[in-house]
Design a protein around this motif. Sequence first.
Motif, PDB file in Angstrom:
ATOM      1  N   ASP A  87      38.226  45.477  27.481  1.00  0.00           N
ATOM      2  CA  ASP A  87      39.472  46.220  27.661  1.00  0.00           C
ATOM      3  C   ASP A  87      40.176  46.486  26.336  1.00  0.00           C
ATOM      4  OD1 ASP A  87      40.195  43.599  27.277  1.00  0.00           O
ATOM      5  OD2 ASP A  87      41.672  43.539  28.889  1.00  0.00           O
ATOM      6  N   SER A 147      36.830  38.643  37.066  1.00  0.00           N
ATOM      7  CA  SER A 147      37.827  38.781  38.135  1.00  0.00           C
ATOM      8  C   SER A 147      37.761  40.155  38.788  1.00  0.00           C
ATOM      9  CB  SER A 147      39.233  38.531  37.578  1.00  0.00           C
ATOM     10  OG  SER A 147      39.345  37.229  37.034  1.00  0.00           O
ATOM     11  N   SER A 148      37.474  41.181  37.994  1.00  0.00           N
ATOM     12  CA  SER A 148      37.416  42.539  38.536  1.00  0.00           C
ATOM     13  C   SER A 148      36.297  42.701  39.550  1.00  0.00           C
ATOM     14  CB  SER A 148      37.221  43.549  37.399  1.00  0.00           C
ATOM     15  OG  SER A 148      38.300  43.499  36.491  1.00  0.00           O
ATOM     16  N   HIS A 202      36.662  54.980  33.071  1.00  0.00           N
ATOM     17  CA  HIS A 202      38.096  54.718  33.106  1.00  0.00           C
ATOM     18  C   HIS A 202      38.941  55.865  32.569  1.00  0.00           C
ATOM     19  CE1 HIS A 202      36.838  50.524  33.744  1.00  0.00           C
ATOM     20  NE2 HIS A 202      38.062  50.320  34.191  1.00  0.00           N
ATOM     21  N   HIS A 246      37.528  42.509  43.139  1.00  0.00           N
ATOM     22  CA  HIS A 246      38.207  43.733  43.575  1.00  0.00           C
ATOM     23  C   HIS A 246      37.205  44.859  43.812  1.00  0.00           C
ATOM     24  CE1 HIS A 246      42.298  42.188  42.839  1.00  0.00           C
ATOM     25  NE2 HIS A 246      41.732  41.516  41.847  1.00  0.00           N
ATOM     26  N   ALA A 247      36.148  44.886  43.015  1.00  0.00           N
ATOM     27  CA  ALA A 247      35.125  45.925  43.202  1.00  0.00           C
ATOM     28  C   ALA A 247      34.402  45.735  44.528  1.00  0.00           C
ATOM     29  CB  ALA A 247      34.133  45.889  42.038  1.00  0.00           C
ATOM     30  N   GLY A 251      44.216  50.019  38.439  1.00  0.00           N
ATOM     31  CA  GLY A 251      43.045  50.547  37.768  1.00  0.00           C
ATOM     32  C   GLY A 251      42.677  51.942  38.215  1.00  0.00           C
ATOM     33  N   PRO A 255      39.967  53.455  43.203  1.00  0.00           N
ATOM     34  CA  PRO A 255      39.619  52.529  42.130  1.00  0.00           C
ATOM     35  C   PRO A 255      38.600  53.124  41.172  1.00  0.00           C
ATOM     36  CG  PRO A 255      39.494  51.484  44.300  1.00  0.00           C
ATOM     37  CD  PRO A 255      39.650  52.943  44.533  1.00  0.00           C
ATOM     38  N   GLY A 291      34.571  41.149  32.956  1.00  0.00           N
ATOM     39  CA  GLY A 291      34.802  41.694  34.293  1.00  0.00           C
ATOM     40  C   GLY A 291      34.602  40.704  35.419  1.00  0.00           C
ATOM     41  N   TRP A 338      44.744  51.546  33.968  1.00  0.00           N
ATOM     42  CA  TRP A 338      44.685  50.157  34.420  1.00  0.00           C
ATOM     43  C   TRP A 338      46.024  49.435  34.269  1.00  0.00           C
ATOM     44  CZ3 TRP A 338      42.003  52.447  30.498  1.00  0.00           C
ATOM     45  CH2 TRP A 338      42.408  52.154  29.190  1.00  0.00           C
ATOM     46  N   TYR A 372      33.281  50.147  39.043  1.00  0.00           N
ATOM     47  CA  TYR A 372      32.981  48.878  38.384  1.00  0.00           C
ATOM     48  C   TYR A 372      31.486  48.891  38.082  1.00  0.00           C
ATOM     49  CZ  TYR A 372      32.573  43.857  37.550  1.00  0.00           C
ATOM     50  OH  TYR A 372      32.330  42.634  36.983  1.00  0.00           O
TER      51      TYR A 372
END
Length: 309
Positions: free
Chosen positions: A277, A68-69, A249, A72-73, A28, A34, A66, A19, A37
Amino acid sequence: MFRGDGVVRTLPFPEAPPWRRFTAAPAGTGGGGPAPYLIGPAEADVVNAALHLRRPLLVTGHPGTGKSSLAHAVAAELTLGRVLHWPVNSRSTLHDALYRYDAIGRLREANLRRDRDGAEPGIGSYIRLGPLGTALVPRDRPRVLLVDELDKGDVDLPNDLLTVFEEGEFEIPELSRLPEDEERVEVVTADPGERVPVTRGRVRCGEFPVVVITSNGERDFPPAFLRRCVRLELPEPDEERLRDIVRAHLGDGALADTDDLLRAFLARRTPGELATDQLLNAVFLRKGGVDLDADGLLDAVLHRLGGAV
């Protein structure tokens, strides 16, 4: 690597965590796409409700859950392209998120060209759409817009967004005032190298963008704004979900000999005090041979996020 003894060394750097790799591959990833998620089916149902209703998704939860992620997911799973990111702060305005007009730059260029007997510069090169404005450009498929930490903005900002979210369009007055022979002007967007035509100064979406709004719960939003959003509260991941996240991850073998780190993380975690994280960081260091039992090192990695430092 670093010893703090003043001796100069030239050493190869170790591989970065997946990441924290800033290469051509998406953030990530380890180069193969990716990382998954992971959220529960109930949370996924709320996301789908927002997609079907074409409503903004207001995501709340503690830091590191998570929020904000998620944007993106959604973009990755539905192949909706690069996420348009609007990080909100106390100085953020709706106007800046829609577009900016560099009138001073255009005037300066006009003076330079006039001195050289050149043509007047076109206005389109001096209008740049912001992340929200770019998200509203008509396209066959919607774009994903991440409005990050809306609660850090001015108290009136949520109400300012209502009209744009309801109507799916906005006006650029600098273009709408142009003569009829200039009714169609190409402007710059927030995507590198992209220019799009704007007619009579109006930008109206074809498909309402996928809008993900995050909030840390620092301020309540007006009822009129909340009524137009689908709300999603992301819970703290339980032990089983944490194991799945580490595995996703760092690979299937990442959890070997790291049960003590997981127990330490769960023992220290209170709502909002630790982020997922941080556990990933600890596991990555352990798998790389770092002795986390050294004085203060585990405390430095699993430091609490709230209160005084």
